[in-house]
Design a protein around this motif. Structure first.
Motif, PDB file in Angstrom:
ATOM      1  N   PRO A   1       1.341  -1.394  -0.091  1.00 53.88           N
ATOM      2  CA  PRO A   1      -0.631  -0.373  -0.412  1.00 53.88           C
ATOM      3  C   PRO A   1       0.911   1.490   0.428  1.00 53.88           C
ATOM      4  CG  PRO A   1       0.071  -1.231   2.222  1.00 53.88           C
ATOM      5  CD  PRO A   1       0.793  -1.575   1.324  1.00 53.88           C
ATOM      6  N   PHE A   2       0.178   2.614  -0.569  1.00 51.88           N
ATOM      7  CA  PHE A   2       1.283   3.457  -0.569  1.00 51.88           C
ATOM      8  C   PHE A   2      -0.095   4.549  -0.416  1.00 51.88           C
ATOM      9  CE2 PHE A   2      -0.118   2.785  -5.000  1.00 51.88           C
ATOM     10  CZ  PHE A   2       0.025   4.416  -5.280  1.00 51.88           C
ATOM     11  N   LYS A   3       0.774   6.059  -0.046  1.00 51.57           N
ATOM     12  CA  LYS A   3       0.092   7.043  -0.297  1.00 51.57           C
ATOM     13  C   LYS A   3       0.503   8.194  -1.461  1.00 51.57           C
ATOM     14  CE  LYS A   3      -1.248   7.627   4.876  1.00 51.57           C
ATOM     15  NZ  LYS A   3      -0.966   8.345   6.488  1.00 51.57           N
ATOM     16  N   VAL A   4      -0.914   8.596  -2.276  1.00 45.58           N
ATOM     17  CA  VAL A   4      -0.027   9.548  -3.858  1.00 45.58           C
ATOM     18  C   VAL A   4       1.048  10.746  -3.014  1.00 45.58           C
ATOM     19  CG1 VAL A   4      -1.804  11.248  -5.206  1.00 45.58           C
ATOM     20  CG2 VAL A   4      -2.079   9.062  -4.202  1.00 45.58           C
ATOM     21  N   GLU A   5       0.476  10.956  -1.646  1.00 47.13           N
ATOM     22  CA  GLU A   5       1.151  11.918  -0.758  1.00 47.13           C
ATOM     23  C   GLU A   5       2.489  11.704  -0.820  1.00 47.13           C
ATOM     24  OE1 GLU A   5      -2.844  12.806   0.427  1.00 47.13           O
ATOM     25  OE2 GLU A   5      -1.585  11.062   0.211  1.00 47.13           O
ATOM     26  N   GLU A   6       3.064  10.431  -0.599  1.00 44.87           N
ATOM     27  CA  GLU A   6       4.116  10.037  -0.336  1.00 44.87           C
ATOM     28  C   GLU A   6       4.752   9.737  -1.102  1.00 44.87           C
ATOM     29  OE1 GLU A   6       3.734   6.954   2.459  1.00 44.87           O
ATOM     30  OE2 GLU A   6       3.662   7.807   4.173  1.00 44.87           O
ATOM     31  N   LEU A   7       4.470   9.047  -2.391  1.00 46.74           N
ATOM     32  CA  LEU A   7       4.570   9.252  -4.038  1.00 46.74           C
ATOM     33  C   LEU A   7       4.970  10.310  -4.097  1.00 46.74           C
ATOM     34  CD1 LEU A   7       5.505   7.086  -5.413  1.00 46.74           C
ATOM     35  CD2 LEU A   7       3.870   6.758  -6.513  1.00 46.74           C
TER      36      LEU A   7
ATOM     37  N   GLY B   1       9.346  13.987  -5.681  1.00 49.73           N
ATOM     38  CA  GLY B   1       9.407  16.246  -6.291  1.00 49.73           C
ATOM     39  C   GLY B   1       8.705  16.183  -7.055  1.00 49.73           C
ATOM     40  N   MET B   2       7.025  16.452  -6.462  1.00 49.61           N
ATOM     41  CA  MET B   2       6.633  17.558  -6.939  1.00 49.61           C
ATOM     42  C   MET B   2       5.269  17.982  -5.840  1.00 49.61           C
ATOM     43  SD  MET B   2       6.478  15.337 -10.877  1.00 49.61           S
ATOM     44  CE  MET B   2       5.121  16.751 -11.378  1.00 49.61           C
ATOM     45  N   SER B   3       4.450  18.562  -6.351  1.00 54.14           N
ATOM     46  CA  SER B   3       3.398  18.780  -5.311  1.00 54.14           C
ATOM     47  C   SER B   3       2.498  18.284  -5.496  1.00 54.14           C
ATOM     48  CB  SER B   3       2.872  20.370  -5.596  1.00 54.14           C
ATOM     49  OG  SER B   3       2.117  20.686  -6.986  1.00 54.14           O
ATOM     50  N   VAL B   4       0.941  16.996  -5.004  1.00 53.86           N
ATOM     51  CA  VAL B   4       0.199  16.465  -4.965  1.00 53.86           C
ATOM     52  C   VAL B   4       0.077  17.038  -6.667  1.00 53.86           C
ATOM     53  CG1 VAL B   4      -2.081  15.837  -4.209  1.00 53.86           C
ATOM     54  CG2 VAL B   4       0.200  16.310  -2.847  1.00 53.86           C
ATOM     55  N   SER B   5      -0.957  18.112  -6.374  1.00 49.75           N
ATOM     56  CA  SER B   5      -1.691  18.303  -7.579  1.00 49.75           C
ATOM     57  C   SER B   5      -1.147  18.157  -8.713  1.00 49.75           C
ATOM     58  CB  SER B   5      -2.072  19.416  -7.126  1.00 49.75           C
ATOM     59  OG  SER B   5      -1.086  21.249  -7.479  1.00 49.75           O
ATOM     60  N   SER B   6       0.182  18.376  -8.813  1.00 47.96           N
ATOM     61  CA  SER B   6       1.080  18.137 -10.145  1.00 47.96           C
ATOM     62  C   SER B   6       1.882  17.201 -10.795  1.00 47.96           C
ATOM     63  CB  SER B   6       2.350  19.164 -10.008  1.00 47.96           C
ATOM     64  OG  SER B   6       3.230  19.126 -11.357  1.00 47.96           O
ATOM     65  N   PHE B   7       1.389  16.417  -9.403  1.00 44.79           N
ATOM     66  CA  PHE B   7       2.439  14.888  -9.741  1.00 44.79           C
ATOM     67  C   PHE B   7       0.948  14.279 -10.246  1.00 44.79           C
ATOM     68  CE2 PHE B   7       1.889  10.309  -7.802  1.00 44.79           C
ATOM     69  CZ  PHE B   7       3.263  10.150  -8.423  1.00 44.79           C
ATOM     70  N   HIS B   8      -0.267  14.204  -9.956  1.00 37.38           N
ATOM     71  CA  HIS B   8      -1.573  13.760 -10.311  1.00 37.38           C
ATOM     72  C   HIS B   8      -1.620  13.937 -11.363  1.00 37.38           C
ATOM     73  CE1 HIS B   8      -5.698  12.893 -10.268  1.00 37.38           C
ATOM     74  NE2 HIS B   8      -5.724  11.344  -9.288  1.00 37.38           N
ATOM     75  N   ASN B   9      -1.980  15.552 -11.604  1.00 40.72           N
ATOM     76  CA  ASN B   9      -2.061  15.617 -13.285  1.00 40.72           C
ATOM     77  C   ASN B   9      -1.450  15.110 -14.553  1.00 40.72           C
ATOM     78  OD1 ASN B   9      -4.142  17.135 -12.368  1.00 40.72           O
ATOM     79  ND2 ASN B   9      -3.435  19.131 -12.184  1.00 40.72           N
ATOM     80  N   HIS B  10       0.260  15.541 -14.113  1.00 40.05           N
ATOM     81  CA  HIS B  10       1.081  14.927 -14.805  1.00 40.05           C
ATOM     82  C   HIS B  10       1.648  13.668 -14.856  1.00 40.05           C
ATOM     83  CE1 HIS B  10       2.926  18.935 -16.182  1.00 40.05           C
ATOM     84  NE2 HIS B  10       2.863  18.770 -14.717  1.00 40.05           N
ATOM     85  N   PHE B  11       1.156  12.590 -13.957  1.00 41.75           N
ATOM     86  CA  PHE B  11       0.972  10.977 -14.056  1.00 41.75           C
ATOM     87  C   PHE B  11      -0.607  10.210 -15.074  1.00 41.75           C
ATOM     88  CE2 PHE B  11       0.452   6.793 -12.518  1.00 41.75           C
ATOM     89  CZ  PHE B  11       1.765   6.218 -11.881  1.00 41.75           C
ATOM     90  N   LYS B  12      -0.944  10.894 -15.019  1.00 41.65           N
ATOM     91  CA  LYS B  12      -2.074  10.487 -15.366  1.00 41.65           C
ATOM     92  C   LYS B  12      -2.138  10.978 -16.795  1.00 41.65           C
ATOM     93  CE  LYS B  12      -7.159  10.440 -14.765  1.00 41.65           C
ATOM     94  NZ  LYS B  12      -8.743  10.339 -14.722  1.00 41.65           N
ATOM     95  N   ASP B  13      -0.920  12.401 -17.283  1.00 41.00           N
ATOM     96  CA  ASP B  13      -1.332  12.816 -18.973  1.00 41.00           C
ATOM     97  C   ASP B  13      -0.719  11.452 -18.847  1.00 41.00           C
ATOM     98  OD1 ASP B  13      -2.378  15.592 -18.877  1.00 41.00           O
ATOM     99  OD2 ASP B  13      -1.347  16.787 -18.199  1.00 41.00           O
ATOM    100  N   ILE B  14       0.602  11.580 -18.585  1.00 42.09           N
ATOM    101  CA  ILE B  14       2.426  10.166 -19.545  1.00 42.09           C
ATOM    102  C   ILE B  14       1.235   9.018 -19.184  1.00 42.09           C
ATOM    103  CG2 ILE B  14       3.894   9.001 -18.118  1.00 42.09           C
ATOM    104  CD1 ILE B  14       4.862  12.103 -17.413  1.00 42.09           C
ATOM    105  N   THR B  15       0.494   8.643 -18.023  1.00 45.13           N
ATOM    106  CA  THR B  15       0.092   7.334 -17.988  1.00 45.13           C
ATOM    107  C   THR B  15      -1.157   6.874 -18.558  1.00 45.13           C
ATOM    108  OG1 THR B  15      -0.220   7.268 -15.453  1.00 45.13           O
ATOM    109  CG2 THR B  15       1.874   7.043 -16.560  1.00 45.13           C
TER     110      THR B  15
END
Length: 219
Positions: free
Chosen positions: A133-139, A144-158
């Motif tokens: 298990p993991f937390k998105v905040e920790e990932l 090295g990204m903010s949670v909102s930026s990470f979530h948006n770019h993660f979804k854009d890429i994958t």
């Protein structure tokens, strides 16, 4: 030609092959450091901004790339100074990729601290720890990204959220274990990180279109 800019689960099927016309697949790992060195040569004034980055680019290979790939196979088969010549041929292929229509996006793979590089770091972690298990905040912090930026770019890429990505990894590993008859269904479910065998069965059926028990029988 398929270029994987990030490690994403993918399924492919060979639709045409025969003993006289076999299917050949040449896989060339992309070295981010070497790619970045070529990016600096191809784009001395900085890589142009491409469209949204994504994990997989599919398109027709140019005649020049096909020729370079064939020459690479011939060098390996003939063992004609492969240690010296193969790296140069790979550089030629990478150069032509950077000059292609997807070049601006592919260049992001080798640029340190680009969104692609940061998300790829998190993808590597997930592939190593898919059963945990993991937390998105920790990932996001790991990348090295903010949670909102990470979530948006993660979804854009994958084209997936981190949790969806993890689920696909778990199910693909589960299918490998089941088809290899390494464990029974319940043990497989728990080994890939599920805490409920029934939930595992539902999600497996939804992903592959066949129940785990029937998938084992068919193979």
């Amino acid at each position: 030609m398929v270029v994987y800019a990030a490690q994403v689960p993918i399924r492919a099927r060979v639709t045409r092959a025969s003993p006289t016309e076999p299917f050949y697949c040449l896989v060339i790992p992309l070295n981010a450091k070497r790619l970045n060195e070529l990016v600096l040569k191809v784009f001395p004034n900085g890589a142009p901004m491409g469209s949204k980055s994504r994990a997989v680019y599919v398109g027709d290979a140019s005649a020049q790339i096909v020729k370079s790939a064939c020459r690479l196979i011939e060098l390996i088969a003939a063992q004609d100074n492969p240690d010296l010549l193969v790296p140069h041929t790979i550089d030629e292929i990478l150069f032509r990729l950077l000059r292609s229509s997807a070049g601006a996006a592919i260049a992001q793979i080798g640029i340190r601290d680009s969104h692609m590089e940061k998300v790829s770091k998190s993808l590597h972690w997930l592939r190593q720890h898919y059963d945990q298990p993991f937390k998105v905040e920790e990932l996001a912090q790991f990348a090295g990204m903010s949670v909102s930026s990470f979530h948006n770019h993660f979804k854009d890429i994958t084209s997936m959220t981190p949790l969806q990505y993890q689920k696909v990894l778990r199910l693909q590993e589960a299918r490998r274990l089941l088809q290899g008859r390494i464990m029974d269904i319940t043990r497989v479910a728990y080994s890939v990180g599920y805490t409920s065998a029934s939930q595992f069965s539902r999600e497996y059926t939804r992903e592959f279109g066949v129940a785990p028990s029937k998938d084992v029988v068919s193979h």
